[in-house]
Scaffold this motif. Structure first.
Motif, mmCIF file in Angstrom:
data_model
loop_
_atom_site.group_PDB
_atom_site.id
_atom_site.type_symbol
_atom_site.label_atom_id
_atom_site.label_comp_id
_atom_site.label_asym_id
_atom_site.label_seq_id
_atom_site.Cartn_x
_atom_site.Cartn_y
_atom_site.Cartn_z
ATOM 1 N N SER A 108 0.877 -1.214 -0.022
ATOM 2 C CA SER A 108 0.101 0.107 0.141
ATOM 3 C C SER A 108 0.716 1.082 -0.139
ATOM 4 C CB SER A 108 -0.952 -0.073 1.166
ATOM 5 O OG SER A 108 -1.623 1.261 1.443
ATOM 6 N N THR A 111 1.932 2.376 -3.214
ATOM 7 C CA THR A 111 0.942 2.723 -4.247
ATOM 8 C C THR A 111 0.140 3.941 -3.632
ATOM 9 O OG1 THR A 111 -0.551 0.887 -3.402
ATOM 10 C CG2 THR A 111 0.994 0.588 -5.106
ATOM 11 N N SER A 114 -2.789 3.104 -0.916
ATOM 12 C CA SER A 114 -4.057 2.784 -1.507
ATOM 13 C C SER A 114 -4.700 1.738 -0.639
ATOM 14 C CB SER A 114 -3.837 2.209 -3.094
ATOM 15 O OG SER A 114 -4.844 1.589 -3.594
ATOM 16 N N TRP A 409 -1.482 2.161 -8.005
ATOM 17 C CA TRP A 409 -2.407 1.294 -7.610
ATOM 18 C C TRP A 409 -2.912 0.476 -8.914
ATOM 19 C CZ3 TRP A 409 -7.436 0.865 -8.945
ATOM 20 C CH2 TRP A 409 -8.060 2.071 -9.461
ATOM 21 N N SER A 461 0.300 8.496 -8.650
ATOM 22 C CA SER A 461 -0.496 8.904 -7.537
ATOM 23 C C SER A 461 0.042 10.318 -7.173
ATOM 24 C CB SER A 461 0.147 7.957 -6.318
ATOM 25 O OG SER A 461 -0.327 8.417 -5.359
#
Length: 496
Positions: A108, A111, A114, A409, A461
């Motif tokens: 997570s 990314t 996420s 993600w 992101s």
């Protein structure tokens, strides 16, 4: 070997592990103590537990059986595992500084924090941990059934109960201490077994005369073929790089230096160990070239030993399976506590309930793994199929996330889907399976290229890695108000 002698030895051994689990767990005060050993494990415990986890069901019983059928190819499991753990040491030991609790937190973080990635990865890792645990229960039950004459189904239940008790009592502290002791037992047992097996069959010349010359080529490439041999080593290496129990060793280690050194030492020891299953397998073939189930090759090779030595060697085999099983059980419960629980409730469990809740979750995890184990009797096939389908995408996500800040993600979800779809496609196509040996290489390649393509064509992101880490840490540390504990029970309330 007299089955009663082994049964008595196994009972004494199991009771000793249970006592040790209780002894080392007396001062646990929080869920982090139970699941990560308080994040303060010294180098020798990280080393001992990592070695014991590496030498599991596949690299003991499975590799011996593969050596029985394919000679020096029995080393491929150990070679792939050694490369895998050395790469983990080099690439991932530094993430200890980020204080993750589970691998899904780590992915997570890569990314942009996420929640989609964290939740999906949490589910996948939970399933993978159950799968690994089922494989170890299966391997241990084969040992126990052979040695005692117990029905295989009953043996699976006994093995699950044996390691469940000391893990439920002691948590991660029990795992690392019992693993370290089991590492000593299994190394001594396998070295003893290899030497005595070669002597028993009349020396190395007798083995060379009995084996197919192609099986005696370098890593038996002449017999397996170069691509299937590479595929087997690759699938084991990918498994190590993506298996949550090895990440648990990083998250729980005292510091980056101790984690890295313990993993490097493990890789070197494991590379040496990889020779032993191949030798034992070839010696077993020399004794009896017509075994119906190659998984029993190691067990057959113990049949000529005196009772006491046979008991030591078989308990070494059980140590290999039980140590790995306990590690995967703890990894699965960490996922349940940190990821699945918060996915359902939106918060972490109250600290004064964390240890009790973890123990109940351990019971559930081991029960699910036992159900998995009751459905299969083929260790290597079980492991390679599971790794290729569930873990190829996890491997790609961890590599791209670690070294590519642009990774997002969308790319992570693509990696997970592409790896699983291609793996299943290869598994159902007999000609593709014959060519590749297992689906790992095509599933990893599909996952890698798919993830890179989707990451490039979708927006980056907007959350920096520093912001993602702060978000994950804040979420982990947010606790609900502690539930009051009756006065008489406050000695075990464990509120921080």
């Amino acid at each position: 070997m007299n089955s009663n002698v082994f049964l008595i030895g196994f009972i004494i051994y199991a009771l000793a592990m249970i006592w040790l689990g209780w002894f080392v767990s007396r001062n646990q005060k929080s869920g982090e103590d139970f699941l990560l050993g308080g994040r303060s494990l010294p180098m020798f415990l990280t080393l001992g537990s990592t070695v014991a986890t590496m030498v599991g069901t596949g690299s003991s019983m499975g590799a011996v059986g593969f050596g029985y059928s394919n000679g020096w190819a029995g080393m491929l499991y150990g070679l792939g595992g050694a490369v895998g753990i050395l790469l983990v040491a080099w690439w991932f030991a530094p993430i200890r500084k980020l204080r993750f609790m589970t691998m899904s937190e780590e992915l997570s973080y890569y990314t942009g924090g996420s929640h989609i990635v964290k939740n999906i990865v949490g589910l996948l890792i939970f399933i993978a941990s159950i799968g690994w645990l089922g494989a170890h229960i299966l391997g241990g039950s084969l040992y126990l059934s052979w040695a005692t004459g117990l029905d295989l189904t009953l043996a699976k239940i006994v093995i699950a109960l044996a390691f469940a008790i000391y893990v439920v009592i002691g948590g991660y502290s029990a795992v690392v201490w019992t693993d370290t002791i089991q590492a000593l037992i299994l190394f001594f047992g396998f070295i003893l077994m290899a030497i005595l097996a070669v002597v028993h069959v009349g020396g190395w010349d007798a083995i060379q005369h009995a084996m197919d010359p192609k099986a005696l080529s370098f890593l038996a490439v002449d017999k397996l073929g170069a691509i299937p041999a590479l595929s087997l080593a690759t699938v084991i290496g990918v498994g190590v790089l993506a298996t949550p129990s090895y990440r648990q060793r990083i998250y729980s280690g005292k510091d980056v230096s101790s984690v890295r050194r313990s993993f490097v030492y493990t890789g070197v020891l494991y590379l040496f160990f990889s020779i032993l299953p191949a030798i034992i397998g070839m010696a077993a073939y020399t004794m009896n070239p017509s075994l119906e189930n190659t998984n029993y090759a190691f067990l057959f090779a113990t049949s000529f030993l005196p009772s006491v030595l046979g008991m030591i060697v078989l308990i070494a085999g059980l140590s290999a399976t039980m140590s790995s099983a306990s590690s995967d059980a703890i990894a699965a419960v960490a996922i349940m506590m940190r990821d699945l629980y918060t996915m359902v409730t939106g918060r972490m469990p109250a600290e004064n309930r964390a240890i009790t809740l973890s123990r109940w979750m351990l019971v559930v995890v081991i029960g699910l793994a036992l159900i998995f184990a009751l459905t299969s009797n083929d260790i290597i096939s079980y492991i390679t199929k599971m790794i290729s389908t569930l873990m190829s995408g996890l491997f790609v996500c961890s590599i791209l996330g670690r070294f590519w800040n642009r990774f997002n993600w969308q790319g992570a979800i693509t990696a997970l889907l592409a790896g699983a779809v291609v793996s299943i496609a290869v598994l159902v196509n007999d000609s593709w399976m014959a060519f590749w040996g297992n689906p790992c290489i095509p599933s990893v390649l599909a996952s890698l290229f798919g993830a890179m393509l989707v990451t490039v064509i979708t927006p980056a992101s907007k959350v920096s890695r520093e912001e993602a880490l702060e978000m994950i840490t804040r979420e982990r540390e947010s606790q609900p108000e502690a539930v009051p504990v009756p006065l008489g029970k406050r000695a075990t309330g464990n509120a921080r």
